[in-house]
Motif scaffolding. Structure first.
Motif, mmCIF file in Angstrom:
data_model
loop_
_atom_site.group_PDB
_atom_site.id
_atom_site.type_symbol
_atom_site.label_atom_id
_atom_site.label_comp_id
_atom_site.label_asym_id
_atom_site.label_seq_id
_atom_site.Cartn_x
_atom_site.Cartn_y
_atom_site.Cartn_z
ATOM 1 N N ILE A 49 0.851 -1.188 0.000
ATOM 2 C CA ILE A 49 0.000 0.000 0.000
ATOM 3 C C ILE A 49 0.892 1.245 0.000
ATOM 4 O O ILE A 49 1.786 1.390 0.827
ATOM 5 C CB ILE A 49 -0.923 0.035 1.230
ATOM 6 N N GLY A 50 0.652 2.146 -0.935
ATOM 7 C CA GLY A 50 1.436 3.365 -1.055
ATOM 8 C C GLY A 50 2.753 3.190 -1.774
ATOM 9 O O GLY A 50 3.483 4.171 -1.980
ATOM 10 N N SER A 51 3.080 1.966 -2.172
ATOM 11 C CA SER A 51 4.359 1.699 -2.816
ATOM 12 C C SER A 51 4.307 1.944 -4.321
ATOM 13 O O SER A 51 3.238 1.954 -4.944
ATOM 14 C CB SER A 51 4.774 0.238 -2.582
ATOM 15 N N LEU A 52 5.486 2.109 -4.890
ATOM 16 C CA LEU A 52 5.615 2.145 -6.337
ATOM 17 C C LEU A 52 5.317 0.767 -6.895
ATOM 18 O O LEU A 52 5.829 -0.236 -6.403
ATOM 19 C CB LEU A 52 7.032 2.558 -6.733
ATOM 20 N N VAL A 53 4.456 0.713 -7.899
ATOM 21 C CA VAL A 53 4.139 -0.548 -8.555
ATOM 22 C C VAL A 53 4.204 -0.360 -10.062
ATOM 23 O O VAL A 53 4.142 0.761 -10.584
ATOM 24 C CB VAL A 53 2.738 -1.077 -8.159
ATOM 25 N N ARG A 54 4.324 -1.479 -10.742
ATOM 26 C CA ARG A 54 4.240 -1.491 -12.196
ATOM 27 C C ARG A 54 3.134 -2.447 -12.581
ATOM 28 O O ARG A 54 3.030 -3.543 -12.016
ATOM 29 C CB ARG A 54 5.556 -1.954 -12.809
ATOM 30 N N ILE A 55 2.288 -2.048 -13.502
ATOM 31 C CA ILE A 55 1.226 -2.923 -13.980
ATOM 32 C C ILE A 55 1.340 -3.080 -15.490
ATOM 33 O O ILE A 55 1.821 -2.191 -16.205
ATOM 34 C CB ILE A 55 -0.177 -2.406 -13.600
ATOM 35 N N ASP A 56 0.911 -4.214 -15.959
ATOM 36 C CA ASP A 56 0.761 -4.510 -17.387
ATOM 37 C C ASP A 56 -0.670 -4.953 -17.597
ATOM 38 O O ASP A 56 -1.122 -5.936 -16.997
ATOM 39 C CB ASP A 56 1.704 -5.630 -17.828
ATOM 40 N N ASP A 57 -1.400 -4.239 -18.445
ATOM 41 C CA ASP A 57 -2.760 -4.639 -18.779
ATOM 42 C C ASP A 57 -3.034 -4.292 -20.226
ATOM 43 O O ASP A 57 -2.101 -4.051 -21.006
ATOM 44 C CB ASP A 57 -3.772 -4.014 -17.821
ATOM 45 N N ALA A 58 -4.283 -4.265 -20.613
ATOM 46 C CA ALA A 58 -4.633 -4.001 -22.008
ATOM 47 C C ALA A 58 -4.160 -2.638 -22.484
ATOM 48 O O ALA A 58 -3.980 -2.411 -23.685
ATOM 49 C CB ALA A 58 -6.147 -4.121 -22.189
ATOM 50 N N ARG A 59 -3.943 -1.716 -21.562
ATOM 51 C CA ARG A 59 -3.474 -0.379 -21.919
ATOM 52 C C ARG A 59 -1.961 -0.282 -21.987
ATOM 53 O O ARG A 59 -1.424 0.770 -22.317
ATOM 54 C CB ARG A 59 -4.002 0.641 -20.910
ATOM 55 N N GLY A 60 -1.265 -1.360 -21.662
ATOM 56 C CA GLY A 60 0.186 -1.356 -21.715
ATOM 57 C C GLY A 60 0.812 -1.335 -20.334
ATOM 58 O O GLY A 60 0.151 -1.547 -19.321
ATOM 59 N N ARG A 61 2.122 -1.069 -20.306
ATOM 60 C CA ARG A 61 2.880 -1.064 -19.060
ATOM 61 C C ARG A 61 3.017 0.359 -18.546
ATOM 62 O O ARG A 61 3.325 1.275 -19.301
ATOM 63 C CB ARG A 61 4.262 -1.652 -19.296
ATOM 64 N N ARG A 62 2.801 0.513 -17.227
ATOM 65 C CA ARG A 62 2.972 1.832 -16.640
ATOM 66 C C ARG A 62 3.253 1.706 -15.150
ATOM 67 O O ARG A 62 2.971 0.674 -14.552
ATOM 68 C CB ARG A 62 1.758 2.722 -16.891
ATOM 69 N N GLU A 63 3.827 2.774 -14.595
ATOM 70 C CA GLU A 63 4.187 2.792 -13.189
ATOM 71 C C GLU A 63 3.341 3.803 -12.442
ATOM 72 O O GLU A 63 2.891 4.808 -13.008
ATOM 73 C CB GLU A 63 5.670 3.129 -13.008
ATOM 74 N N GLY A 64 3.141 3.529 -11.176
ATOM 75 C CA GLY A 64 2.363 4.428 -10.342
ATOM 76 C C GLY A 64 2.383 3.942 -8.915
ATOM 77 O O GLY A 64 3.311 3.240 -8.502
ATOM 78 N N ALA A 65 1.362 4.282 -8.150
ATOM 79 C CA ALA A 65 1.283 3.913 -6.744
ATOM 80 C C ALA A 65 0.058 3.045 -6.497
ATOM 81 O O ALA A 65 -0.999 3.245 -7.100
ATOM 82 C CB ALA A 65 1.217 5.158 -5.868
ATOM 83 N N PHE A 66 0.210 2.095 -5.601
ATOM 84 C CA PHE A 66 -0.891 1.231 -5.176
ATOM 85 C C PHE A 66 -1.597 1.935 -4.027
ATOM 86 O O PHE A 66 -1.051 2.097 -2.938
ATOM 87 C CB PHE A 66 -0.322 -0.115 -4.740
ATOM 88 N N GLU A 67 -2.836 2.375 -4.265
ATOM 89 C CA GLU A 67 -3.570 3.181 -3.292
ATOM 90 C C GLU A 67 -4.564 2.382 -2.454
ATOM 91 O O GLU A 67 -5.162 2.921 -1.527
ATOM 92 C CB GLU A 67 -4.324 4.305 -4.015
ATOM 93 N N GLY A 68 -4.776 1.108 -2.785
ATOM 94 C CA GLY A 68 -5.713 0.302 -2.015
ATOM 95 C C GLY A 68 -6.673 -0.445 -2.917
ATOM 96 O O GLY A 68 -6.361 -0.748 -4.072
ATOM 97 N N LEU A 69 -7.859 -0.750 -2.399
ATOM 98 C CA LEU A 69 -8.899 -1.462 -3.134
ATOM 99 C C LEU A 69 -10.161 -0.625 -3.164
ATOM 100 O O LEU A 69 -10.485 0.070 -2.204
ATOM 101 C CB LEU A 69 -9.244 -2.793 -2.460
ATOM 102 N N ASP A 70 -10.900 -0.717 -4.272
ATOM 103 C CA ASP A 70 -12.209 -0.075 -4.273
ATOM 104 C C ASP A 70 -13.234 -1.015 -3.634
ATOM 105 O O ASP A 70 -12.896 -2.097 -3.141
ATOM 106 C CB ASP A 70 -12.610 0.381 -5.680
ATOM 107 N N ALA A 71 -14.481 -0.622 -3.635
ATOM 108 C CA ALA A 71 -15.522 -1.381 -2.935
ATOM 109 C C ALA A 71 -15.752 -2.761 -3.536
ATOM 110 O O ALA A 71 -16.326 -3.640 -2.878
ATOM 111 C CB ALA A 71 -16.829 -0.592 -2.931
ATOM 112 N N ASP A 72 -15.306 -2.982 -4.783
ATOM 113 C CA ASP A 72 -15.485 -4.267 -5.432
ATOM 114 C C ASP A 72 -14.221 -5.103 -5.445
ATOM 115 O O ASP A 72 -14.198 -6.188 -6.031
ATOM 116 C CB ASP A 72 -15.970 -4.061 -6.876
ATOM 117 N N GLY A 73 -13.138 -4.616 -4.833
ATOM 118 C CA GLY A 73 -11.896 -5.364 -4.786
ATOM 119 C C GLY A 73 -10.932 -5.047 -5.912
ATOM 120 O O GLY A 73 -9.881 -5.683 -6.023
#
Length: 272
Positions: A206-230
Motif C-alpha cells: 500500500i502506497g508503494s511504487l508498482v508497475r502494472i501490465d494490462d490491455a493499456r500497456g505497461r505503466r508505473e504508479g502507486a498502489f492506493e488500495g482497493l475499491d468497494a469491489d476489490g
C-alpha cells in the motif's frame, strides 16, 4: 472430519477427502461438481502431477507442501464470485498468523507473500452445472516444505517468525476453520466490506511504487488500495484508476527493482 459454518442463508457442513496424489485438486473438484457433489467439500492431495496457476501455468506441487481445493455450490450471486479470492486470502493469512507467521502479507489480488517472496497462491474457478447452479472452486497451494526455483519471481517457504517450520497438516486444520469463519463474515457478498477491511490490514505494498501490465500497456504508479469491489486502485500519470485485471509488480523502496510478480484477472491466480 467436518466443520460447520452456520451463518448466512444455509448451514454448511464441510467434508474432507484426503488423497495421496492427484493430477490437480481443482480438476478433481470440477469432476465432483459435474458428478453432482453438493459442495461443502475440501479435496487435499499429498502431491499433484498437473497443478496449475494463472493462464494454465505449471504450479510445482511436491510432497510436503499443501495442495487443497474447496468446492462450493451456489455460494453467492455469480457477479460476486470473484470476491471468493479475497475471502480465501483473508482466511489463509489468518491461518498462517495462528501458527506464528505474523509477518505474512496479502498481495493483490490473491497471493500470500513473506518478506516480499511468494509462499502461496490462490486460483478461483467457476463452472455452470446442468441444473443451472454454479460451482465455485477455490484452489490453494502453499509452500510448506519446498519453494520452487527459476519461476521468474522470488519464492519462499511459509515459516513462523522464529523461522520454525509450519507443517501442511497443521496449516490445513487452521485453514478449514478460518475459511468457514471468513465465509460467514462475507455472507454471500453482503459482508464484503468487512473482508475488504481485513484484507487491507494485511496488504503488501500500500502506497508503494508498482508497475502494472494490462490491455493499456505497461505503466508505473502507486498502489492506493482497493475499491468497494476489490479492484486495485492505481494512481498513475492520469490520476486514479480502478484496475480489475493486470499483471502487477511491487517495487522495493531501495532500488525500484520489481520483487514479486502476480496475477491477472480479479481473484483468479495461483495453484490448483
Amino acid at each position: 472430519m467436518s466443520i460447520e459454518s452456520t451463518r448466512g442463508s444455509a448451514q454448511v457442513e464441510w467434508r474432507v477427502d484426503r488423497l495421496a496424489a492427484i493430477d490437480s485438486t481443482n480438476e478433481e473438484a470440477r469432476r465432483r461438481a459435474l458428478a453432482g457433489d453438493p459442495g461443502g467439500l475440501w479435496i487435499v492431495a499429498g502431491e499433484q502431477s498437473a497443478g496449475r496457476g494463472r493462464r494454465g501455468r505449471n504450479w510445482v506441487s511436491p510432497k510436503g507442501n499443501l495442495h487443497a481445493s474447496a468446492l462450493l455450490i451456489d455460494p453467492c450471486p455469480q457477479a460476486r464470485s470473484p470476491q471468493l479470492g479475497f475471502v480465501a486470502g483473508v482466511a489463509l493469512a489468518r491461518a498462517a498468523e495462528d501458527l506464528g507467521a505474523a509477518e505474512v502479507r496479502l498481495k493483490w489480488p490473491n497471493d500470500l507473500v513473506l518478506n516480499g517472496a511468494k509462499c502461496a497462491g490462490l486460483l478461483v474457478e467457476g463452472l455452470s452445472l446442468a441444473d443451472q447452479r454454479m460451482a465455485c472452486i477455490v484452489g490453494i497451494g502453499i509452500n510448506c516444505a519446498r519453494a520452487p526455483e527459476g519461476v521468474g519471481y522470488p519464492t519462499a517457504v511459509l515459516s513462523r517468525d522464529d523461522a520454525g517450520a509450519i507443517r501442511a497438516s497443521d496449516l490445513f486444520e487452521r485453514l478449514m476453520k478460518r475459511f468457514a469463519e471468513a465465509l460467514d463474515l462475507w455472507a454471500q457478498g453482503e459482508g464484503f466490506a468487512a473482508i475488504r477491511a481485513a484484507w487491507l490490514v494485511r496488504a503488501a505494498g500500500i502506497g508503494s511504487l508498482v508497475r502494472i501490465d494490462d490491455a493499456r500497456g505497461r505503466r508505473e504508479g502507486a498502489f492506493e488500495g482497493l475499491d468497494a469491489d476489490g479492484r486495485l486502485l492505481f494512481r498513475g500519470a492520469g490520476g486514479i484508476e480502478a484496475i480489475e485485471a493486470a499483471d502487477l509488480w511491487i517495487s522495493p523502496a531501495s532500488d525500484g527493482a520489481p520483487t514479486t510478480a502476480a496475477s491477472g484477472s480479479l481473484a483468479r491466480e495461483g495453484p490448483a
